[in-house]
Design a protein around this motif. Sequence first.
Motif, PDB file in Angstrom:
ATOM      1  N   TYR A 120       0.859   3.750   9.241  1.00  0.00           N
ATOM      2  CA  TYR A 120      -0.462   4.044   9.766  1.00  0.00           C
ATOM      3  C   TYR A 120      -0.425   3.914  11.284  1.00  0.00           C
ATOM      4  O   TYR A 120       0.201   3.002  11.815  1.00  0.00           O
ATOM      5  N   ARG A 139      -6.172  -1.555   9.799  1.00  0.00           N
ATOM      6  CA  ARG A 139      -6.286  -1.389  11.244  1.00  0.00           C
ATOM      7  C   ARG A 139      -7.070  -2.506  11.910  1.00  0.00           C
ATOM      8  O   ARG A 139      -7.363  -2.446  13.106  1.00  0.00           O
ATOM      9  N   ILE A 190      -5.469  -5.048   2.936  1.00  0.00           N
ATOM     10  CA  ILE A 190      -5.736  -3.951   2.015  1.00  0.00           C
ATOM     11  C   ILE A 190      -5.908  -2.679   2.840  1.00  0.00           C
ATOM     12  O   ILE A 190      -6.048  -2.739   4.070  1.00  0.00           O
ATOM     13  N   LEU A 191      -5.928  -1.546   2.180  1.00  0.00           N
ATOM     14  CA  LEU A 191      -5.937  -0.283   2.896  1.00  0.00           C
ATOM     15  C   LEU A 191      -7.120  -0.174   3.861  1.00  0.00           C
ATOM     16  O   LEU A 191      -6.969   0.264   4.999  1.00  0.00           O
ATOM     17  N   SER A 192      -8.266  -0.587   3.424  1.00  0.00           N
ATOM     18  CA  SER A 192      -9.465  -0.436   4.248  1.00  0.00           C
ATOM     19  C   SER A 192      -9.454  -1.310   5.492  1.00  0.00           C
ATOM     20  O   SER A 192     -10.232  -1.082   6.426  1.00  0.00           O
ATOM     21  N   SER A 193      -8.579  -2.307   5.542  1.00  0.00           N
ATOM     22  CA  SER A 193      -8.560  -3.217   6.676  1.00  0.00           C
ATOM     23  C   SER A 193      -7.252  -3.191   7.438  1.00  0.00           C
ATOM     24  O   SER A 193      -7.017  -4.048   8.300  1.00  0.00           O
ATOM     25  N   ILE A 237       0.836  -1.201   0.000  1.00  0.00           N
ATOM     26  CA  ILE A 237       0.000   0.000   0.000  1.00  0.00           C
ATOM     27  C   ILE A 237       0.869   1.247   0.000  1.00  0.00           C
ATOM     28  O   ILE A 237       0.563   2.260  -0.620  1.00  0.00           O
TER      29      ILE A 237
END
Length: 124
Positions: free
Chosen positions: A58, A106, A101-104, A54
């Motif tokens: 974060y 965290r 993936i970016l949305s997950s 990605i």
Amino acid sequence: VQLQASGGGLVQDGGSLRLSCGAAGHTSNIYAMGWFRQAPGKEREFVAAHSKRIGGTYYSDSVKGRFTISRDNDKKAAYLQMNNLKPEDTAVYYCVAGNPILSSIRLARAYTYWGEGTQVTVSS
């Protein structure tokens, strides 16, 4: 893939610690490494992650500006530099690896590999 975390300990309010996580095994398909923590009686929470796929690092809002995650790809390692520690940072810290993936990024379920935790205790 096996993950081994180290560097936890007891520190006073405002102090610093550096956690290390080494990865062994078939790591060529691991693009992200990060850290979660769990305090007594609380749910496990995201702390920080770095993803080569990605791009970027974060952080949770609670540690942003105080913690820094870094990677050493040659050594298959990740580090968490923790500065200005507070008593509320007291928890067991877990190293994680996977391909979120970016949305997950965290989400705990997005990481396939987990190391044994290392205890961080911040005294007031």
